[in-house]
Design a protein around this motif. Structure first.
Motif, short mmCIF file in Angstrom:
data_model
loop_
_atom_site.label_atom_id
_atom_site.label_comp_id
_atom_site.label_asym_id
_atom_site.label_seq_id
_atom_site.Cartn_x
_atom_site.Cartn_y
_atom_site.Cartn_z
N UNK A 118 44.21 53.03 33.69
CA UNK A 118 42.89 53.23 34.29
C UNK A 118 41.95 52.10 33.89
N UNK A 119 40.88 51.88 34.67
CA UNK A 119 39.92 50.81 34.35
C UNK A 119 39.41 50.92 32.92
N UNK A 120 39.39 49.77 32.25
CA UNK A 120 38.93 49.72 30.86
C UNK A 120 40.07 49.75 29.86
N UNK A 121 41.24 50.25 30.29
CA UNK A 121 42.39 50.24 29.38
C UNK A 121 42.95 48.84 29.25
N UNK A 122 43.72 48.65 28.19
CA UNK A 122 44.34 47.35 27.94
C UNK A 122 45.84 47.44 28.17
N UNK A 123 46.39 46.37 28.73
CA UNK A 123 47.84 46.24 28.77
C UNK A 123 48.34 45.92 27.37
N UNK A 153 44.31 37.15 39.69
CA UNK A 153 43.89 36.65 41.00
C UNK A 153 43.65 37.78 41.98
N UNK A 154 44.39 38.86 41.83
CA UNK A 154 44.23 40.02 42.71
C UNK A 154 43.11 40.95 42.27
N UNK A 155 42.46 40.62 41.16
CA UNK A 155 41.33 41.41 40.70
C UNK A 155 41.72 42.69 40.00
N UNK A 156 42.96 42.79 39.54
CA UNK A 156 43.41 44.01 38.87
C UNK A 156 43.19 43.98 37.36
N UNK A 157 43.29 42.80 36.77
CA UNK A 157 43.12 42.70 35.31
C UNK A 157 42.27 41.48 34.99
N UNK A 187 38.01 47.80 37.12
CA UNK A 187 37.72 48.76 38.20
C UNK A 187 37.84 48.07 39.54
N UNK A 188 37.99 48.87 40.60
CA UNK A 188 38.10 48.28 41.94
C UNK A 188 36.84 47.51 42.28
N UNK A 189 37.02 46.36 42.91
CA UNK A 189 35.89 45.56 43.37
C UNK A 189 36.15 45.11 44.79
N UNK A 190 35.13 45.16 45.65
CA UNK A 190 35.31 44.68 47.03
C UNK A 190 35.44 43.17 47.12
N UNK A 191 35.22 42.47 46.01
CA UNK A 191 35.27 41.00 46.05
C UNK A 191 36.64 40.51 46.50
N UNK A 192 37.71 41.13 45.98
CA UNK A 192 39.05 40.69 46.34
C UNK A 192 39.32 40.96 47.82
N UNK A 193 38.93 42.13 48.30
CA UNK A 193 39.11 42.45 49.72
C UNK A 193 38.33 41.47 50.58
N UNK A 194 37.13 41.15 50.14
CA UNK A 194 36.29 40.20 50.89
C UNK A 194 36.97 38.83 50.97
N UNK A 195 37.53 38.40 49.84
CA UNK A 195 38.22 37.10 49.84
C UNK A 195 39.41 37.11 50.79
N UNK A 196 40.16 38.23 50.79
CA UNK A 196 41.34 38.32 51.64
C UNK A 196 40.96 38.27 53.11
N UNK A 197 39.94 39.02 53.50
CA UNK A 197 39.52 39.04 54.89
C UNK A 197 38.93 37.70 55.31
#
Length: 247
Positions: A32-37, A63-67, A81-91
């Protein structure tokens, strides 16, 4: 010969498998967001791969905005946490490399904005209507440079009123991708003041429909306005596809 038809097999690199497993853990909620690998060393052990493979996987995930991975950080990469920035870049990338035509973007916006106002007509509060009205007042007072920002604030308020987070994200993304066209249209208009006044009047009509709870009317107004705003930039065949949404 009968039987199934198979596709050629694609060789998969080790780092791609690492990426897939971590993505699955995030999507399933196991991470979940905030956890560490785990640390790089622990990831090497768990995946039975070398350091270069782990680092390549982390670069892809970042690069995918996941970590977020910081060089030299003794802790593992942080799940974001999820961010629309990655989706915006993809579109934006899709639009720039012509995977999406302008007609497709306009058509999507017609569908998206119409859906947003349909929801807003049912779910809006007086506070939402006040936000929309404030944005329209800002549009009235704005010069050409600030007009787009006030218009964006109006659409943000409509999307929030509908309560659907995915619509909010997509509205923001599509508007950002098409922002240059809007600015160009204003810049090239022979009478920018008249065009801006028509935009204000349209938004006021939409607010009136939302206040009355008339979602279908608000949706029709929105589709027509979007068509009128962008159809002139499109070839005939793409204009015909947009007109189908007006019927």
């Amino acid at each position: 010969m009968g039987g199934p038809r198979f596709e050629p097999v694609r060789a998969v690199r080790a780092y791609e498998r690492v990426v897939e497993q971590i993505e699955e853990a995030v999507e399933s909620g196991a991470l979940t967001p905030g956890e560490r690998l785990p640390s790089e060393r622990e990831l090497m052990v768990q995946f039975s791969v070398g350091r270069s493979t782990v680092r390549e996987a982390l670069r892809v995930l970042q690069a995918r905005g996941l970590v977020r991975s910081r060089p030299g950080d003794p802790n593992g990469a942080e799940v974001l946490p999820f961010s629309p920035v990655v989706l915006k870049k993809s579109m934006t990338t899709l639009a720039r490399v012509s995977e999406l035509s302008l007609g497709e973007l306009v058509q999507f916006r017609m569908v998206l904005d119409a859906t947003a106002v349909l929801l807003a007509a049912r779910l809006r509060t007086e506070e939402h209507l006040a936000e929309m009205a404030a944005a329209v007042e800002d549009m009235k007072a704005a010069d050409t440079a600030a007009f787009g920002a006030a218009d964006a604030a109006f659409h943000d308020a409509v999307a929030r009123a509908g309560g659907n987070k995915l619509i909010q994200v997509c509205t923001d993304v599509v508007r950002a991708v098409m922002a240059g066209l809007v600015e160009d249209r204003l810049a090239r208009a022979p009478d920018r003041e008249a065009l801006m006044r028509r935009g204000v009047a349209h938004h006021e009509d939409v607010i009136a429909a939302l206040r009355a709870g008339d979602g279908p009317l608000a949706a029709r107004l929105t589709r027509q306005w979007t068509y009128d705003s962008y159809a002139g930039h499109l070839p005939a065949d793409e204009r015909a596809a947009l007109r189908a949404l007006l019927e």
